[in-house]
Scaffold this motif. Structure first.
Motif, mmCIF file in Angstrom:
data_model
loop_
_atom_site.group_PDB
_atom_site.id
_atom_site.type_symbol
_atom_site.label_atom_id
_atom_site.label_comp_id
_atom_site.label_asym_id
_atom_site.label_seq_id
_atom_site.Cartn_x
_atom_site.Cartn_y
_atom_site.Cartn_z
ATOM 1 N N SER A 1 -3.850 -93.529 1.946
ATOM 2 C CA SER A 1 -4.699 -94.202 0.959
ATOM 3 C C SER A 1 -6.123 -93.659 1.022
ATOM 4 O O SER A 1 -6.512 -92.968 1.955
ATOM 5 C CB SER A 1 -4.690 -95.716 1.200
ATOM 6 O OG SER A 1 -5.081 -96.025 2.530
ATOM 7 N N PHE A 2 -6.908 -94.002 0.025
ATOM 8 C CA PHE A 2 -8.248 -93.457 -0.163
ATOM 9 C C PHE A 2 -9.282 -94.430 0.407
ATOM 10 O O PHE A 2 -9.530 -95.488 -0.151
ATOM 11 C CB PHE A 2 -8.487 -93.223 -1.663
ATOM 12 C CG PHE A 2 -9.756 -92.480 -1.966
ATOM 13 C CD1 PHE A 2 -10.970 -93.133 -2.009
ATOM 14 C CD2 PHE A 2 -9.736 -91.128 -2.226
ATOM 15 C CE1 PHE A 2 -12.142 -92.463 -2.299
ATOM 16 C CE2 PHE A 2 -10.907 -90.437 -2.530
ATOM 17 C CZ PHE A 2 -12.103 -91.110 -2.565
ATOM 18 N N TRP A 3 -9.865 -94.053 1.543
ATOM 19 C CA TRP A 3 -10.906 -94.880 2.158
ATOM 20 C C TRP A 3 -12.106 -94.005 2.513
ATOM 21 O O TRP A 3 -11.958 -92.944 3.113
ATOM 22 C CB TRP A 3 -10.387 -95.552 3.439
ATOM 23 C CG TRP A 3 -9.382 -96.627 3.183
ATOM 24 C CD1 TRP A 3 -8.033 -96.484 3.057
ATOM 25 C CD2 TRP A 3 -9.658 -98.017 3.008
ATOM 26 N NE1 TRP A 3 -7.431 -97.695 2.814
ATOM 27 C CE2 TRP A 3 -8.407 -98.661 2.781
ATOM 28 C CE3 TRP A 3 -10.810 -98.797 3.027
ATOM 29 C CZ2 TRP A 3 -8.287 -100.026 2.567
ATOM 30 C CZ3 TRP A 3 -10.698 -100.163 2.807
ATOM 31 C CH2 TRP A 3 -9.456 -100.756 2.587
ATOM 32 N N GLY A 4 -13.299 -94.472 2.151
ATOM 33 C CA GLY A 4 -14.499 -93.740 2.519
ATOM 34 C C GLY A 4 -14.831 -93.916 3.989
ATOM 35 O O GLY A 4 -14.581 -94.970 4.566
ATOM 36 N N TYR A 5 -15.415 -92.874 4.606
ATOM 37 C CA TYR A 5 -15.854 -93.009 5.995
ATOM 38 C C TYR A 5 -17.359 -92.796 6.118
ATOM 39 O O TYR A 5 -18.077 -93.715 6.510
ATOM 40 C CB TYR A 5 -15.116 -92.032 6.921
ATOM 41 C CG TYR A 5 -15.609 -92.174 8.353
ATOM 42 C CD1 TYR A 5 -15.124 -93.200 9.152
ATOM 43 C CD2 TYR A 5 -16.598 -91.347 8.877
ATOM 44 C CE1 TYR A 5 -15.601 -93.384 10.447
ATOM 45 C CE2 TYR A 5 -17.087 -91.525 10.156
ATOM 46 C CZ TYR A 5 -16.586 -92.538 10.937
ATOM 47 O OH TYR A 5 -17.069 -92.731 12.202
ATOM 48 N N ASP A 6 -17.846 -91.591 5.822
ATOM 49 C CA ASP A 6 -19.260 -91.306 6.069
ATOM 50 C C ASP A 6 -20.118 -91.867 4.939
ATOM 51 O O ASP A 6 -20.387 -91.194 3.936
ATOM 52 C CB ASP A 6 -19.489 -89.799 6.229
ATOM 53 C CG ASP A 6 -20.827 -89.500 6.891
ATOM 54 O OD1 ASP A 6 -21.673 -90.409 6.948
ATOM 55 O OD2 ASP A 6 -21.024 -88.362 7.360
ATOM 56 N N LYS A 7 -20.576 -93.095 5.120
ATOM 57 C CA LYS A 7 -21.394 -93.771 4.109
ATOM 58 C C LYS A 7 -22.877 -93.453 4.255
ATOM 59 O O LYS A 7 -23.708 -94.005 3.544
ATOM 60 C CB LYS A 7 -21.159 -95.283 4.190
ATOM 61 C CG LYS A 7 -19.709 -95.656 3.883
ATOM 62 C CD LYS A 7 -19.456 -97.152 3.973
ATOM 63 C CE LYS A 7 -17.991 -97.468 3.677
ATOM 64 N NZ LYS A 7 -17.693 -98.916 3.756
ATOM 65 N N ASN A 8 -23.186 -92.544 5.168
ATOM 66 C CA ASN A 8 -24.577 -92.110 5.309
ATOM 67 C C ASN A 8 -24.945 -91.026 4.300
ATOM 68 O O ASN A 8 -26.102 -90.609 4.237
ATOM 69 C CB ASN A 8 -24.830 -91.589 6.725
ATOM 70 C CG ASN A 8 -24.667 -92.674 7.765
ATOM 71 O OD1 ASN A 8 -24.912 -93.843 7.494
ATOM 72 N ND2 ASN A 8 -24.232 -92.309 8.961
#
Length: 375
Positions: free
Chosen positions: A258-265
């Motif tokens: 599934s599509f999940w974001g990680y680096d929100k910086n």
């Protein structure tokens, strides 16, 4: 009347003539040796990137000298012309050196995959240097690094018994510096812990950068140890964008794909976020991905990913899961602030600082890499 020379006079004249002939021969030999040795010196310097003329050897410009404590250079000055050091979109063709930097703490379990991915990169190995800073570690991270360094610097011999230099990495450095900062693993991502945690991370990055950056490096790649998937062509791909700072879009690795974001910086300021910052205390540190304080910024993990893989967008903040920087940006003073700089610390503070200095910071929303699944 004819005067005849006596035998003594003839002997003196003969010795004088012989002396003049010998001196003439010695002068010719000396001139030949001086010319030949000068040419050898110039060829050596051109080959090794040192002094290009004897006049430069005598000038000793104070702004261009560096010293080495190695046995070969002890007590001697080196002239290093940094004017020709460039980072271009054709880095591999131009044989531009890349320095990969990774700070570590208790990273033993991640290192096998880390080295597997690095070794899979298409970029020429002899143009890659690796450097690590190990801090406050209690596992066998250092021992594994030493073992891997030995393998990378001394690859298996080819069938004819030789080890081609092209298969060896340029250099591998392992630094250890403890900051006596102990944060329980279960609390490392808590909102309240982030300013202090990221401040120590900034210090470690600055330590590593200052210890490892050498005059041959044109690019610096900041690579997280727990990134678990990226294309083998990623270095050439990001270099081809030819900007000062560039980051791909880092997502989470999930079992169901599934599509999940990680680096929100990696983010872009919005009018809402800029308006909100006008009323903040200058020392307040903003953080992304936490419901405790929503900033209203446009995160790259929320941007469309179906566009061109190398289509870039301007960013105002970056993380460091996989961040490629032209070394000039760091050399001119953009580092990782361990204090609040425009409401940011560490990597996002670096992006703010780089932009304040006039450098370009960009992201590639459709260029996907994957980070290990963690909290």
């Amino acid at each position: 009347m004819v005067h005849k020379d006596n035998p003594t006079t003839l002997l003196l004249r003969g010795n004088k003539r012989l002396t003049m002939i010998v001196l003439g021969i010695l002068s010719l030999v000396g001139l030949f040796l001086l010319t030949f040795s000068k040419q050898l010196w110039l060829n050596h310097c051109r080959t090794n990137g040192g002094l290009r003329t004897l006049n430069e050897a005598m000038s000793f410009s104070s702004s261009s000298l560096s010293y080495s404590s190695g046995s070969d250079d002890h007590g001697r000055a080196r002239f290093i012309d940094l004017n020709g050091l460039e980072a271009t979109g054709q880095a591999s063709d131009n044989e531009e050196h890349v320095l990969i930097l990774t700070p570590l703490k208790n990273a033993a379990s991640y290192l096998p995959r880390y080295f597997e991915l690095v070794n899979r990169m298409n970029y020429p190995k002899h143009l890659i240097s690796l450097a690590f800073l190990v801090s406050d570690t209690t596992d066998d991270t250092v021992a594994i690094l030493k073992e891997k360094a030995e393998q990378f610097l001394n690859p298996d011999d080819s069938p004819d018994g030789s080890s081609p230099a092209q298969e060896r990495y340029h250099s591998i450095s392992i630094f250890e510096k403890d900051f006596d900062f102990d944060l329980p693993e279960g609390r490392r991502h808590e909102f309240e812990m982030q300013p202090l945690r990221r401040s120590f991370m900034a210090r470690s990055r600055n330590y590593l950068l200052s210890a490892a950056l050498k005059e041959e490096h044109a690019w610096v790649l900041w690579l997280d140890v727990d990134v678990v998937e990226y294309p083998a062509s990623i270095l050439e791909d990001l270099q081809s964008v030819n900007v000062d700072v560039v980051v791909p879009n880092c997502l989470r690795e999930t079992e169901d794909g599934s599509f999940w974001g990680y680096d929100k910086n990696n983010w872009m300021e919005t009018q809402q976020s800029l308006d909100m910052q006008r009323d903040l205390d200058p020392e307040y540190v903003l953080l992304e991905g936490y419901y405790e304080f929503l900033t209203g910024r446009y995160l790259m993990v929320d941007m469309p990913t179906h566009l061109g893989k190398l289509d870039k967008v301007p960013l105002d903040g970056v993380g460091a899961t996989f961040t490629l920087v032209k070394a000039q940006v760091h050399r001119e003073g953009a580092n990782f602030p361990p204090f609040a700089f425009q409401h940011q610390v560490e990597t996002e503070g670096f992006a703010k600082m780089a932009k304040a200095m006039g450098f370009g910071v960009y992201g590639l929303p459709s260029y996907l890499i994957y980070h290990i699944m963690n909290s």
